[in-house]
Design a protein around this motif. Structure first.
Motif, PDB file in Angstrom:
ATOM      1  N   TYR A  49      38.454  35.923  38.925  1.00 25.55           N
ATOM      2  CA  TYR A  49      38.097  36.955  39.752  1.00 25.55           C
ATOM      3  C   TYR A  49      38.937  36.819  41.199  1.00 25.55           C
ATOM      4  O   TYR A  49      39.472  37.840  41.661  1.00 25.55           O
ATOM      5  N   ARG A  64      30.100  37.370  46.811  1.00 25.69           N
ATOM      6  CA  ARG A  64      30.569  37.702  45.496  1.00 25.69           C
ATOM      7  C   ARG A  64      30.768  36.359  44.966  1.00 25.69           C
ATOM      8  O   ARG A  64      30.243  36.481  43.504  1.00 25.69           O
ATOM      9  N   LEU A  87      32.940  39.454  34.386  1.00 27.95           N
ATOM     10  CA  LEU A  87      33.860  40.000  35.339  1.00 27.95           C
ATOM     11  C   LEU A  87      33.772  41.645  35.161  1.00 27.95           C
ATOM     12  O   LEU A  87      33.985  42.057  36.101  1.00 27.95           O
ATOM     13  N   LYS A  88      33.347  42.065  33.974  1.00 30.01           N
ATOM     14  CA  LYS A  88      33.025  43.393  33.966  1.00 30.01           C
ATOM     15  C   LYS A  88      32.047  43.877  34.917  1.00 30.01           C
ATOM     16  O   LYS A  88      32.241  44.943  35.618  1.00 30.01           O
ATOM     17  N   CYS A  90      30.949  42.245  37.424  1.00 28.14           N
ATOM     18  CA  CYS A  90      31.672  42.139  38.712  1.00 28.14           C
ATOM     19  C   CYS A  90      32.441  43.278  39.181  1.00 28.14           C
ATOM     20  O   CYS A  90      32.454  43.710  40.520  1.00 28.14           O
ATOM     21  N   ALA A  91      33.184  43.769  38.368  1.00 29.88           N
ATOM     22  CA  ALA A  91      34.021  45.068  38.636  1.00 29.88           C
ATOM     23  C   ALA A  91      33.266  46.150  38.990  1.00 29.88           C
ATOM     24  O   ALA A  91      33.400  46.985  39.946  1.00 29.88           O
ATOM     25  N   THR A  92      32.272  46.259  38.290  1.00 33.18           N
ATOM     26  CA  THR A  92      31.443  47.527  38.582  1.00 33.18           C
ATOM     27  C   THR A  92      30.700  47.290  39.773  1.00 33.18           C
ATOM     28  O   THR A  92      30.422  48.039  40.529  1.00 33.18           O
ATOM     29  N   ASP A  94      31.860  45.696  42.451  1.00 33.04           N
ATOM     30  CA  ASP A  94      32.815  45.970  43.441  1.00 33.04           C
ATOM     31  C   ASP A  94      33.090  47.387  43.592  1.00 33.04           C
ATOM     32  O   ASP A  94      33.139  47.848  44.688  1.00 33.04           O
ATOM     33  N   ASP A  95      33.127  48.320  42.593  1.00 28.91           N
ATOM     34  CA  ASP A  95      32.958  49.777  42.748  1.00 28.91           C
ATOM     35  C   ASP A  95      32.086  50.392  43.277  1.00 28.91           C
ATOM     36  O   ASP A  95      32.188  51.264  44.330  1.00 28.91           O
TER      37      ASP A  95
END
Length: 117
Positions: A49, A64, A87-88, A90-92, A94-95
Protein backbone atom coordinates in the motif's frame (compact mmCIF):
# COMPACT_ATOMS: atom_id res chain seq x y z
CA UNK A 1 16.29 -14.78 18.31
CA UNK A 2 13.01 -15.44 20.09
CA UNK A 3 9.95 -13.38 19.19
CA UNK A 4 7.80 -14.59 22.08
CA UNK A 5 7.59 -13.44 25.69
CA UNK A 6 5.34 -15.05 28.25
CA UNK A 7 3.76 -12.45 30.51
CA UNK A 8 1.35 -13.49 33.25
CA UNK A 9 -1.40 -15.50 31.51
CA UNK A 10 -0.62 -14.13 28.02
CA UNK A 11 2.06 -14.19 25.34
CA UNK A 12 3.58 -11.18 23.67
CA UNK A 13 4.51 -11.89 20.06
CA UNK A 14 6.64 -9.37 18.19
CA UNK A 15 8.49 -8.99 14.94
CA UNK A 16 10.94 -6.32 13.83
CA UNK A 17 10.92 -5.05 10.25
CA UNK A 18 13.73 -2.52 9.66
CA UNK A 19 13.04 0.19 12.24
CA UNK A 20 9.44 -0.88 12.95
CA UNK A 21 8.29 -3.23 15.68
CA UNK A 22 4.91 -4.95 15.43
CA UNK A 23 3.58 -6.39 18.67
CA UNK A 24 0.57 -8.57 19.46
CA UNK A 25 -0.62 -9.82 22.83
CA UNK A 26 -2.40 -13.18 22.69
CA UNK A 27 -3.66 -15.71 25.19
CA UNK A 28 -1.52 -18.68 26.19
CA UNK A 29 -3.75 -21.01 24.17
CA UNK A 30 -3.13 -19.14 20.89
CA UNK A 31 -0.47 -20.32 18.48
CA UNK A 32 2.38 -17.82 18.41
CA UNK A 33 3.53 -18.91 14.93
CA UNK A 34 0.12 -18.13 13.47
CA UNK A 35 0.28 -14.74 15.19
CA UNK A 36 3.67 -14.12 13.55
CA UNK A 37 2.10 -14.99 10.19
CA UNK A 38 -0.72 -12.49 10.81
CA UNK A 39 1.85 -9.79 11.62
CA UNK A 40 3.79 -10.68 8.48
CA UNK A 41 0.65 -10.51 6.32
CA UNK A 42 -0.19 -7.08 7.77
CA UNK A 43 3.33 -5.81 7.05
CA UNK A 44 3.23 -7.17 3.49
CA UNK A 45 -0.03 -5.34 2.85
CA UNK A 46 1.37 -2.14 4.37
CA UNK A 47 4.43 -2.50 2.12
CA UNK A 48 2.29 -2.83 -0.99
CA UNK A 49 0.00 0.00 0.00
CA UNK A 50 2.67 2.52 1.05
CA UNK A 51 5.54 1.18 -1.05
CA UNK A 52 8.20 0.07 1.45
CA UNK A 53 6.45 1.21 4.63
CA UNK A 54 8.35 3.27 7.21
CA UNK A 55 7.43 4.84 10.53
CA UNK A 56 6.53 8.17 8.89
CA UNK A 57 3.94 6.43 6.71
CA UNK A 58 2.25 5.08 9.80
CA UNK A 59 2.58 8.32 11.78
CA UNK A 60 1.10 10.57 9.09
CA UNK A 61 -1.39 8.01 7.74
CA UNK A 62 -2.37 6.14 10.88
CA UNK A 63 -6.04 6.17 9.82
CA UNK A 64 -5.09 4.25 6.68
CA UNK A 65 -2.97 1.76 8.65
CA UNK A 66 -5.90 1.19 11.02
CA UNK A 67 -8.27 0.80 8.08
CA UNK A 68 -5.99 -1.87 6.58
CA UNK A 69 -5.84 -3.65 9.93
CA UNK A 70 -9.63 -3.40 10.24
CA UNK A 71 -10.08 -4.94 6.79
CA UNK A 72 -7.66 -7.72 7.68
CA UNK A 73 -8.89 -8.62 11.17
CA UNK A 74 -12.06 -8.34 13.19
CA UNK A 75 -11.98 -8.93 16.92
CA UNK A 76 -8.47 -10.35 16.72
CA UNK A 77 -9.46 -12.98 14.19
CA UNK A 78 -8.19 -13.03 10.63
CA UNK A 79 -11.10 -12.19 8.31
CA UNK A 80 -9.43 -11.76 4.94
CA UNK A 81 -6.35 -13.63 3.76
CA UNK A 82 -6.20 -12.18 0.25
CA UNK A 83 -3.83 -9.24 -0.05
CA UNK A 84 -5.49 -8.26 -3.32
CA UNK A 85 -8.93 -8.03 -1.70
CA UNK A 86 -7.67 -5.92 1.19
CA UNK A 87 -5.83 -3.58 -1.19
CA UNK A 88 -8.90 -3.38 -3.46
CA UNK A 89 -11.01 -2.37 -0.47
CA UNK A 90 -8.40 0.23 0.51
CA UNK A 91 -8.38 1.65 -3.03
CA UNK A 92 -12.17 1.96 -2.91
CA UNK A 93 -11.96 3.75 0.43
CA UNK A 94 -9.28 6.09 -0.93
CA UNK A 95 -11.53 6.95 -3.88
CA UNK A 96 -14.43 7.69 -1.53
CA UNK A 97 -12.21 9.87 0.67
CA UNK A 98 -10.98 11.79 -2.38
CA UNK A 99 -14.55 12.39 -3.55
CA UNK A 100 -15.55 13.51 -0.06
CA UNK A 101 -12.65 16.00 0.07
CA UNK A 102 -13.67 17.41 -3.32
CA UNK A 103 -17.28 17.75 -2.18
CA UNK A 104 -18.56 14.98 -4.41
CA UNK A 105 -19.38 12.60 -1.57
CA UNK A 106 -22.58 10.65 -1.15
CA UNK A 107 -25.43 12.87 -0.05
CA UNK A 108 -23.58 16.19 -0.39
CA UNK A 109 -25.88 17.32 -3.21
CA UNK A 110 -28.94 17.15 -0.95
CA UNK A 111 -27.25 19.20 1.75
CA UNK A 112 -26.32 21.92 -0.71
CA UNK A 113 -29.85 22.14 -2.09
CA UNK A 114 -31.40 22.34 1.36
CA UNK A 115 -28.87 24.94 2.48
CA UNK A 116 -29.85 27.22 -0.42
CA UNK A 117 -33.56 27.27 0.47
Amino acid sequence: MCSFIEYKDQKIVYKRYASLFFVACVSNEDNELITLEKIHLFVEILDRYFGNVCELDIIFNFHRAYYILDELMIGGYLQETSKKEVLKSCATMDDLMDKEEKGEGIGTGNRRKSAGR
